[in-house]
Design an enzyme around this catalytic site. Sequence first.
Site, mmCIF file in Angstrom:
data_model
loop_
_atom_site.group_PDB
_atom_site.id
_atom_site.type_symbol
_atom_site.label_atom_id
_atom_site.label_comp_id
_atom_site.label_asym_id
_atom_site.label_seq_id
_atom_site.Cartn_x
_atom_site.Cartn_y
_atom_site.Cartn_z
ATOM 1 C CB SER A 218 56.452 -30.623 16.895
ATOM 2 O OG SER A 218 56.343 -30.150 15.452
ATOM 3 C CD GLU A 350 54.072 -37.733 14.149
ATOM 4 O OE1 GLU A 350 53.819 -36.605 14.181
ATOM 5 O OE2 GLU A 350 54.874 -38.372 15.229
ATOM 6 C CG HIS A 477 52.542 -33.608 14.600
ATOM 7 N ND1 HIS A 477 53.933 -34.042 14.798
ATOM 8 C CD2 HIS A 477 52.687 -32.176 15.076
ATOM 9 C CE1 HIS A 477 54.855 -33.070 15.161
ATOM 10 N NE2 HIS A 477 54.089 -32.169 15.368
#
Length: 589
Positions: A218, A350, A477
């Site tokens: 991320s 995600e 995610h």
Amino acid sequence: MALKFSVFAILFLLAFSELYVLIAARTSEKLKVRLPHGGVLVGRHWTSHKGRHVRAFMGVPYALPPVGDLRFKPPVPYGSWSGERLAIRDSEVCIHRDTFTRQTQIVGSEDCLYLNVYTPEKPRTSKPLPVMVNIHGGGFISGSGVSSYYAPDYLLDHDVILVSGNYRLGTLGFLSTETLDCPGNFGLKDQSLILRWIQQNIAAFGGDPNSVTIFGTSAGGASVTYHLVSSLSKGLFHKAIAHSGAYYNPWAQPEHKGTPAKRARKVAQLVGCNPEENWQKILRCLRTKEASDVVATLYDFFEWDFDPMMPFQPVVEPPHEGAFLTVLPRDGGMPHGFSLPLIIGITSEEGLIRTVPLLTVPGLLTDFKNQFQKILPVSLQYDHHKPEVRDDITHQIEQFYFKQGHNYDKENHQNFTDLYSDGWFVAGIDEYIKQRVEAQKSKQLPPFYVYLFEHRGSASYSELFGGDPDDFFGVSHAEELQYLFPVGLSLFVSSSPTDNEIVLREAILKMWVNFASEGNPTPAGSNLTPWAPATVYPVNYARLGHKTPEEFTVLQMERDIYGDRTNFWRQLQAHIPAEQRETKIRDEL
């Protein structure tokens, strides 16, 4: 009363000193490391997942506390000390509030610039070990590198050294006046100083300063790509792995010109400083305020729910010595990091990081649908365009993802989740991948590898974002993190891992360690399914795992990740600066 307190304090200090002497006397010499400056770190014993003995050096300072006059300034190296220093527990995390898990309290300390080093007690080789440097995620506003999130249990079953550290977050890490008074990017400069500390010190731990791999998820993944372009980090590492992040993602790309300074003045106003003063006076005032009050201003930048999710992010700085980024990545030519091996990839859903709370928090989804035209540009961060351009982008998105109307809900959300997957992650990472492939046409570059993580596990990060453990929303995610670190043991309440998950975890660990050692995740003789590098666009990629247990494979080579969706976003050009959009659209057509 004062006398009693003083006597008690003295007795306590004497007892603590005796305890320290006792600990130091009983500590094995194997748990002591003398650094080049002469000071000694005294670590602790740790046990890996498979029972391997590990040395853990925790809470090691790499910079002076960024407090007082050092707030909103580049990190200052910690320097040396004499004698022994205990390094047996995590430091405080950098002060923040986690909006992703809808956390209400502010946690941590401003004195937080510390790192952890984990090494095998008895390496299986006499050679210096490759170093893997984890850069934590959290949208540049939350997270930390401490052991409760990034313990070495899995990776230290292998012959590597793991380093994980904290960096400044949110307002304290990324506030910028867009001038030399406070150029910004302090969190990224903290990361760069960690890499410099490693170059200076890691050999003392048995590590190879010429084999350093940075990796992160991320914001950590986006940070990895920033180090691949920043001159401040050039030469400090040799390989890179980016999970679910690149500097072309809207939440990670440099703020549009004028926005950082505007937000800096708003921070000043919110904490009681005069926003009309010059920057030097504003910063002098800001440095007198409580860190928690400065961090709390983050809440005032949300326009709907927790959007825009990342109000403080990297910026383009005025040119100066020590700058981290002075040119937009799109305008900077070929990054120096293209000459380094790379793994980069995404998960299949995600967007669950945003859609799970919208689907599960009462009233949010209804409000989202009722105000779709207003909310979407803010949420997906294309509100920097003129109103007519914003409306056109929103209309195109609506036509592409919601052909059947706004009928999405908890049971029917794939198109809704795809929208956030693409707008927040897939499109920007695809742009980065395409740029690297095109660079290979003109220059001989090392291989890079692309993956799509698509495994349905027994636990899911969607639980952290508000999902029920009994519901399967998709492969969220950050999902691949639990195959590199034992985060599932501390964060989730789901069932134990399945046999397929254990097989996948062992394979991913081996591939990541192979890459850190050799620049190839599946070298000859590894007994792993070969992972072919990306050479042409659309790229071939490794699908890791599977959503259907009966069809499970560790690695399956495929081609063209979500081609229709990435083509749509390349033509939409929603997130680039307004003045460049028309030119970019013509180029894509």
